[in-house]
Design an enzyme around this catalytic site. Structure first.
Site, PDB file in Angstrom:
ATOM      1  N   THR A 285       0.831  -1.215   0.000  1.00  0.00           N
ATOM      2  CA  THR A 285       0.000   0.000   0.000  1.00  0.00           C
ATOM      3  C   THR A 285       0.861   1.258   0.000  1.00  0.00           C
ATOM      4  O   THR A 285       0.577   2.219  -0.717  1.00  0.00           O
ATOM      5  CB  THR A 285      -0.952  -0.007   1.214  1.00  0.00           C
ATOM      6  OG1 THR A 285      -1.731  -1.198   1.158  1.00  0.00           O
ATOM      7  CG2 THR A 285      -1.883   1.189   1.207  1.00  0.00           C
TER       8      THR A 285
ATOM      9  N   LYS B 167      -4.814  -3.534  15.524  1.00  0.00           N
ATOM     10  CA  LYS B 167      -5.877  -3.362  14.528  1.00  0.00           C
ATOM     11  C   LYS B 167      -5.948  -4.565  13.601  1.00  0.00           C
ATOM     12  O   LYS B 167      -4.912  -5.146  13.243  1.00  0.00           O
ATOM     13  CB  LYS B 167      -5.593  -2.108  13.695  1.00  0.00           C
ATOM     14  CG  LYS B 167      -6.528  -1.941  12.503  1.00  0.00           C
ATOM     15  CD  LYS B 167      -6.069  -0.844  11.568  1.00  0.00           C
ATOM     16  CE  LYS B 167      -5.865  -1.415  10.174  1.00  0.00           C
ATOM     17  NZ  LYS B 167      -5.656  -0.383   9.142  1.00  0.00           N
TER      18      LYS B 167
ATOM     19  N   GLU C 210     -12.051  -3.838  12.881  1.00  0.00           N
ATOM     20  CA  GLU C 210     -12.346  -2.970  11.740  1.00  0.00           C
ATOM     21  C   GLU C 210     -12.995  -3.721  10.589  1.00  0.00           C
ATOM     22  O   GLU C 210     -12.318  -4.233   9.699  1.00  0.00           O
ATOM     23  CB  GLU C 210     -11.054  -2.290  11.231  1.00  0.00           C
ATOM     24  CG  GLU C 210     -11.327  -1.338  10.062  1.00  0.00           C
ATOM     25  CD  GLU C 210     -10.077  -0.725   9.447  1.00  0.00           C
ATOM     26  OE1 GLU C 210      -8.960  -1.042   9.906  1.00  0.00           O
ATOM     27  OE2 GLU C 210     -10.223   0.055   8.499  1.00  0.00           O
TER      28      GLU C 210
ATOM     29  N   LYS D  51     -13.660   0.258  14.610  1.00  0.00           N
ATOM     30  CA  LYS D  51     -13.278   1.127  13.481  1.00  0.00           C
ATOM     31  C   LYS D  51     -14.145   0.713  12.309  1.00  0.00           C
ATOM     32  O   LYS D  51     -14.152  -0.467  11.921  1.00  0.00           O
ATOM     33  CB  LYS D  51     -11.791   0.956  13.165  1.00  0.00           C
ATOM     34  CG  LYS D  51     -11.337   1.741  11.939  1.00  0.00           C
ATOM     35  CD  LYS D  51      -9.819   1.908  11.915  1.00  0.00           C
ATOM     36  CE  LYS D  51      -9.376   2.569  10.621  1.00  0.00           C
ATOM     37  NZ  LYS D  51      -7.968   2.986  10.668  1.00  0.00           N
TER      38      LYS D  51
ATOM     39  N   GLY E 169     -11.367   6.430   1.310  1.00  0.00           N
ATOM     40  CA  GLY E 169     -11.398   6.965  -0.059  1.00  0.00           C
ATOM     41  C   GLY E 169     -12.209   8.247  -0.172  1.00  0.00           C
ATOM     42  O   GLY E 169     -12.321   8.818  -1.264  1.00  0.00           O
TER      43      GLY E 169
HETATM   44  P1  13P Z   1      -8.131   5.192   5.329  1.00  0.00           P
HETATM   45  O1  13P Z   1      -8.571   6.275   6.290  1.00  0.00           O
HETATM   46  O2  13P Z   1      -7.176   5.677   4.292  1.00  0.00           O
HETATM   47  O3  13P Z   1      -9.299   4.412   4.793  1.00  0.00           O
HETATM   48  O4  13P Z   1      -7.251   4.179   6.168  1.00  0.00           O
HETATM   49  C1  13P Z   1      -7.681   3.795   7.400  1.00  0.00           C
HETATM   50  C2  13P Z   1      -7.217   2.426   7.684  1.00  0.00           C
HETATM   51  O5  13P Z   1      -6.453   2.209   8.586  1.00  0.00           O
HETATM   52  C3  13P Z   1      -7.724   1.310   6.850  1.00  0.00           C
HETATM   53  O6  13P Z   1      -7.442   0.119   7.486  1.00  0.00           O
END
Ligand code: 13P
Length: 340
Positions: A29, A136, A177, A219, A263
């Site tokens: 990423t 996370k 998340e 999250k 995004g």
């Molecule tokens: P974004 O805010 O760029 O979506 O990233 C948050 C994130 O940690 C995704 O796992």
């Protein structure tokens, strides 16, 4: 399980006026992010970029914690101070991404299941040793023809509950998340339904796994129109739909919900968070854990050059301050023009 320590950390991460910086981009990423500014993704460039972010003056005023990637938690600032120590000294709690990514779910085309449970107990102990106090795990849920399926939702929720239990055993606050993605032409109603199903499955699995919710954070995506949907919901509709969905599907003993930006443009992410907090109070804190929406202007200003560090840090400090204001509904777009 040390529930008092878990509760203290979870509450600190969602303290008023502050939120989380997600800087846990995997090697793949961050390569994409660096490609956008024409910088090679070498280990030293990744270190220098994170060093720039983490040493931003007064970042701790509005950032409560930072999520790191495996490589980053082992790296150090230019003066040799390990990053977790840099963050703690500046009043920010170090966290760590521990999943190993979303992989295709066998026999379910177009859907994924997030992996990373194998050996997780040992890895968590190692991360705690390095200074992490929260973790996370991200699952991706796709909306499409017949998607998401119950099986994809259940498989992801089950894995996330096993992760969360292991975290609590190791006294790391699990951020769970589940991200319902913005990709596609679906309506905001489709997003609300998929998010509701995902949250119901998640909280069923977490209860079955004996995870203590006061020692966790959620999250999640905001409830939004799909990126290609011809009708785009405005901030009031987004705020109403998101709060309605969370109120009905997230237990009140979860201390905080931290949104991902997913995004959205950086200003939209702030406007939406503000619109929700204007409508407070809610049973949980409503905060942010943004990656792109905090970093994008800073990444662009940095562009890989040491000479740009101060400008890039000012850009990050500004976005952190804007989102800090959105925590209490005190943000207005007019503030964007003013120097941080
Ligand atoms: P974004 O805010 O760029 O979506 O990233 C948050 C994130 O940690 C995704 O796992």
């Amino acid at each position: 399980m040390d529930i008092d320590a878990l509760r203290t950390t979870a509450t600190a991460l969602v303290a008023p006026g502050r939120g989380i910086l997600a800087a846990d981009e995997s090697t793949g990423t961050i390569q994409k992010r660096f490609d956008s500014i024409g910088v090679d993704s070498t280990e030293e460039h990744r270190r220098a970029y994170r060093d720039m972010l983490f040493t931003t003056p007064d970042l701790g005023d509005h950032i409560s914690g930072v999520i790191l990637f495996d490589e980053t938690i082992r790296q150090s600032s230019a003066d040799g101070t390990p990053f977790p120590e840099v963050l703690e000294k500046a009043g920010m709690i170090p966290g760590i991404k521990v999943d190993t990514g979303a992989k295709p779910l066998a026999l379910f085309p177009g859907e994924t299941v997030t992996e990373g449970l194998d050996g997780l107990r040992g890895r968590l102990a190692g991360y705690a040793e390095l200074g992490a106090r929260f973790a996370k795990w991200r699952a991706t849920i796709f909306i499409g023809d017949g998607l998401p399926t119950d099986q994809a939702i259940r498989a992801n929720a089950h894995a996330m509950a096993r992760y969360a239990a292991l975290c609590q055993e190791a006294t790391l606050v699990p951020i769970v998340e589940p991200e319902v993605l913005m990709d596609g032409a679906h309506t905001i109603d489709d997003c609300e339904i998929a998010t509701a199903r995902t949250l119901d499955a998640l909280y069923t699995e977490l209860a079955d796994a004996r995870v203590q919710l006061p020692g966790t954070l959620l999250k999640v995506n905001m409830v939004l129109s799909g990126k290609e949907c011809p009708i785009q919901a405005g901030p009031d509709e987004v705020a109403e739909a998101t709060i309605r969905c969370l109120t009905a599907h997230v237990p009140a003993d979860v201390p905080g919900i931290v949104f991902l930006s997913g995004g959205q443009s950086d200003e939209d992410a702030t406007i939406h968070l503000n619109a929700m907090n204007v409508r407070g109070a809610h049973p949980w804190e409503l905060s942010f854990s943004y990656g792109r929406a905090l970093q994008a202007p800073s990444l662009k200003a940095w562009a890989g050059a040491e000479a740009n560090v101060e400008t890039a840090q000012r850009a990050l400090a500004h976005r952190a301050r804007m989102n800090g204001l959105a925590r209490s509904g005190a943000y207005t777009p007019e503030l964007e023009g003013r120097a941080a």
